[in-house]
Design an enzyme around this catalytic site. Structure first.
Site, short mmCIF file in Angstrom:
data_model
loop_
_atom_site.label_atom_id
_atom_site.label_comp_id
_atom_site.label_asym_id
_atom_site.label_seq_id
_atom_site.Cartn_x
_atom_site.Cartn_y
_atom_site.Cartn_z
N GLY A 160 -2.46 0.16 4.74
CA GLY A 160 -2.30 -0.39 3.39
C GLY A 160 -0.88 -0.71 3.00
O GLY A 160 -0.59 -1.83 2.55
N LYS A 169 2.67 11.65 6.99
CA LYS A 169 2.37 12.81 7.82
C LYS A 169 2.31 12.50 9.30
O LYS A 169 1.63 11.58 9.73
CB LYS A 169 0.99 13.33 7.41
CG LYS A 169 0.97 14.00 6.07
CD LYS A 169 -0.36 14.66 5.95
CE LYS A 169 -0.59 15.28 4.61
NZ LYS A 169 -2.02 15.53 4.43
P1 AMP Z 1 0.46 7.27 5.42
O1 AMP Z 1 -0.74 7.28 4.53
O2 AMP Z 1 0.57 8.44 6.31
O3 AMP Z 1 0.67 5.95 6.12
O4 AMP Z 1 1.70 7.45 4.46
C1 AMP Z 1 2.02 6.56 3.44
C2 AMP Z 1 2.85 7.27 2.44
O5 AMP Z 1 4.01 7.79 3.04
C3 AMP Z 1 3.30 6.40 1.32
O6 AMP Z 1 2.67 6.83 0.14
C4 AMP Z 1 4.81 6.65 1.24
O7 AMP Z 1 5.29 6.84 -0.07
C5 AMP Z 1 4.97 7.93 2.02
N1 AMP Z 1 6.32 8.08 2.56
C6 AMP Z 1 6.93 7.40 3.52
N2 AMP Z 1 8.18 7.83 3.72
C7 AMP Z 1 8.39 8.83 2.85
C8 AMP Z 1 9.50 9.70 2.57
N3 AMP Z 1 10.65 9.61 3.23
N4 AMP Z 1 9.29 10.64 1.62
C9 AMP Z 1 8.15 10.75 0.96
N5 AMP Z 1 7.08 9.97 1.18
C10 AMP Z 1 7.21 9.02 2.10
#
Ligand code: AMP
Length: 437
Positions: free
Chosen positions: A394, A237
Site C-alpha cells: 500500500g 516490522k
Molecule cells: P509495513 O506495513 O510493514 O509495510 O509498514 C508500513 C509502516 O511502516 C508505515 O505505516 C510506516 O509509517 C512505517 N514506518 C516505516 N519506517 C518507519 C520508521 N522509521 N519509524 C516508524 N514507522 C515507520
C-alpha cells in the site's frame, strides 16, 4: 503460468462470476484510490466484449471483526461503511461501462404515447447492484442478466461464512454462475469461500487478466530475473518480512536494500544505539542470521548510513539528519537520510530487475515521506533506463501515485500480503484452486 486463464475458455453468453479485489479506501462515500478497480477493468471489459453476463464479487474491509470490536468497546458501529455501493456508483460512471448504444443521436426517452422526450446523453443501464451476495433475490437478479450486463454483489465479508470458507456458502456463490474467474490477486493468499471453496462447486475455474499479469511479473522476478536484480524492502516490522528476505537471499538477489523501521533491528543487533526507534528485540538474533546468510550467498545487503531523527521530547522542532552512529538514546529515527538516498540510488543504477515493497520511513507523516518519494523517483528513473520494476504494498504504491509516477513503473502490484507470500515462495490458495492448463 500453469493455470488456465479467461482467454483459454469460451465465456460467450455464460454467467461469469469474477472475484475481484474492490477492497478500496472509501471516505464519505467517495473512493480515495481506485488502483484496484482500474486493475480489474481489463478482465471486466473483456468479459463484456465476449457477451458474458458478468457477476462481480469482492470483500471490503473487515465488517464483522470491526463490529465485534465496536461492541466490546461500546462504540457506535456504522455498517453502511462496509457497503460496496460507492464502488457501484463509480462503475456506473465509467465511460467504458455505459451503454454506448443509447448515447447516439436517437431520442431514447419516450412518454406513454411514444413521443420522444429528448435525447439521452447516457443511459446507465449496464451496471447493477445487488444488496446481498447470496439468496433467492440475488439468484433471480442474476438470471435476469443479459449478455454484456454487469451485476456487482454486496460485500462478501458481511457473511461470516466467507472467511470461514464454508462449503454451503461457497456452493451458493457457485450456483450463481457457469464460469468462475479469480482476478483478485490481492486476496489470493486467503483460502476463503469466494477465492478457494467456490472452485469445488464450479466446472470451470480460471485466472483473470490481472491475476495472470501479476503472476507472470512476480514469477519471472522470482524464478528467472534479468540481472542485476535489486530488491528494496521497508516498512515497520522485520517480522512480517523475514520469509521474503530469506527467499530473496536464497534466490540470490544481487543487492538487498533495507530501509524503514525494519533496519533498526539490524542496527541494534550490531550494537548501535538506536534510541527510541522501533526495534523488535526478539528478532535481533534473526537479523544477524540474515546478515550471515547474505554474506554466504554473496548478496550485497545494504542498510542506511544516516537517518532523519527527532528528539522524542520535542518532535515538532528537532528534526535533523545524522549518521546512524550519532544516534543517542533520546532520538527516534523516522526516515532515511540524504546520504542513504544517494547510496540506494546508486545501488539501483544499472539494475535490470527491481522489486520494491514497503516505505523507507514514516511515510504518512510529512516530511518523513521524503525518503520514500525519493526511492519512488529512483525506481522510476531506473525503469526508464531499462529495468523491469515491480512495486507492491500500500504505502509504496501510494508513494508512486503521490509522485505521479504510475506510468513509469513496469508493474504496480495490487497485492500487499499476497505479493509477499508469493515472493516468499508460498503457494497461494486462490491460485492453487484454479484449473490446470
Ligand atoms: P509495513 O506495513 O510493514 O509495510 O509498514 C508500513 C509502516 O511502516 C508505515 O505505516 C510506516 O509509517 C512505517 N514506518 C516505516 N519506517 C518507519 C520508521 N522509521 N519509524 C516508524 N514507522 C515507520
Amino acid at each position: 503460468m500453469n493455470k488456465k486463464a479467461i482467454k483459454d475458455i469460451d465465456i460467450k453468453d455464460k454467467r461469469v462470476f469474477i472475484r475481484v479485489d474492490f477492497n478500496v479506501p472509501i471516505k464519505d462515500g467517495k473512493i480515495e484510490d481506485d488502483t484496484r478497480i482500474r486493475g480489474a477493468m481489463p478482465t471486466i471489459e473483456y468479459a463484456i466484449q465476449q457477451g458474458s453476463k458478468v457477476i462481480l464479487a469482492s470483500h471490503l474491509g473487515r465488517p464483522l471483526e470491526d463490529k465485534k470490536k465496536a461492541e466490546e468497546n461500546k462504540m457506535p458501529f456504522d455498517e453502511s461503511k462496509y457497503s460496496l455501493k460507492p464502488v457501484y456508483e463509480y462503475l456506473r460512471a465509467m465511460p467504458q461501462l455505459q451503454d454506448i448504444s443509447s448515447r447516439g443521436d436517437e431520442p431514447v426517452f419516450t412518454n406513454e404515447q411514444g413521443t420522444a422526450l429528448g435525447k439521452a446523453e447516457v443511459k446507465n443501464d449496464k451496471v447493477f447492484f445487488a444488496n446481498d451476495c447470496v439468496g433467492a433475490n440475488v439468484k433471480e437478479r442474476v438470471n435476469q442478466l443479459k449478455a454484456g450486463e454487469v451485476l456487482l454483489l454486496e460485500n462478501l465479508r458481511l457473511h461470516a461464512e466467507e472467511e470461514a470458507n464454508d462449503d454451503e456458502f461457497a456452493k451458493q456463490l457457485a450456483e450463481l454462475c457457469e464460469v468462475y474467474v479469480n482476478d483478485a490477486f490481492g486476496a489470493a493468499h486467503r483460502a476463503h469461500a469466494s477465492t478457494a471453496g467456490i472452485t469445488k462447486f464450479v466446472d470451470t475455474a480460471v485466472a483473470g487478466l490481472l491475476m495472470e499479469k501479476e503472476l507472470n511479473f512476480l514469477s519471472k522476478a522470482l524464478n528467472n530475473p534479468e540481472r542485476p536484480f535489486v530488491a528494496i524492502l521497508g516498512g515497520a516490522k522485520v517480522s512480517d518480512k523475514i520469509p521474503v528476505i530469506e527467499s530473496l537471499i536464497e534466490r540470490k538477489v544481487d543487492k538487498l536494500l533495507i530501509g524503514g523501521a525494519m533496519a533498526y533491528t539490524f542496527f541494534k543487533a550490531n550494537g548501535y544505539t538506536v534510541g527510541k526507534s522501533l526495534v523488535e528485540e526478539a528478532l535481533m538474533p534473526k537479523a544477524l542470521e540474515i546478515e550471515k546468510m547474505a554474506k554466504d550467498k554473496s548478496v550485497e545487503l545494504i542498510l542506511p548510513t544516516d537517518h532523519q531523527v527527532v528528539d522524542s521530547y520535542d518532535p515538532l522542532n528537532s528534526r535533523k539528519t545524522i549518521p546512524i552512529e550519532f544516534t543517542n538514546k533520546g532520538l527516534v529515527g523516522l526516515d532515511i537520510g540524504v546520504e542513504t538516498i544517494e547510496i540506494f540510488k546508486r545501488a539501483l543504477e544499472g539494475a535490470k530487475t527491481i522489486l520494491w515493497n514497503g516505505p523507507v520511513g514514516m511515510f504518512e507523516e510529512k516530511p518523513f515521506d521524503e525518503g520514500t518519494i525519493a526511492i519512488a523517483q529512483a525506481v522510476a528513473e531506473a525503469t526508464e533506463k531499462g529495468a523491469t520494476s515491480i512495486v507492491g504494498g500500500g504505502d509504496s504504491v501510494a508513494a508512486i501515485n503521490q509522485a505521479g509516477l504510475e506510468d513509469k513503473i513496469s508493474h504496480i502490484s495490487t497485492g500487499g500480503g499476497a505479493t509477499l507470500e508469493f515472493l516468499s515462495g508460498d503457494a497461494l490458495p486462490g491460485v492453487e484452486a484454479l484449473d490446470e492448463k
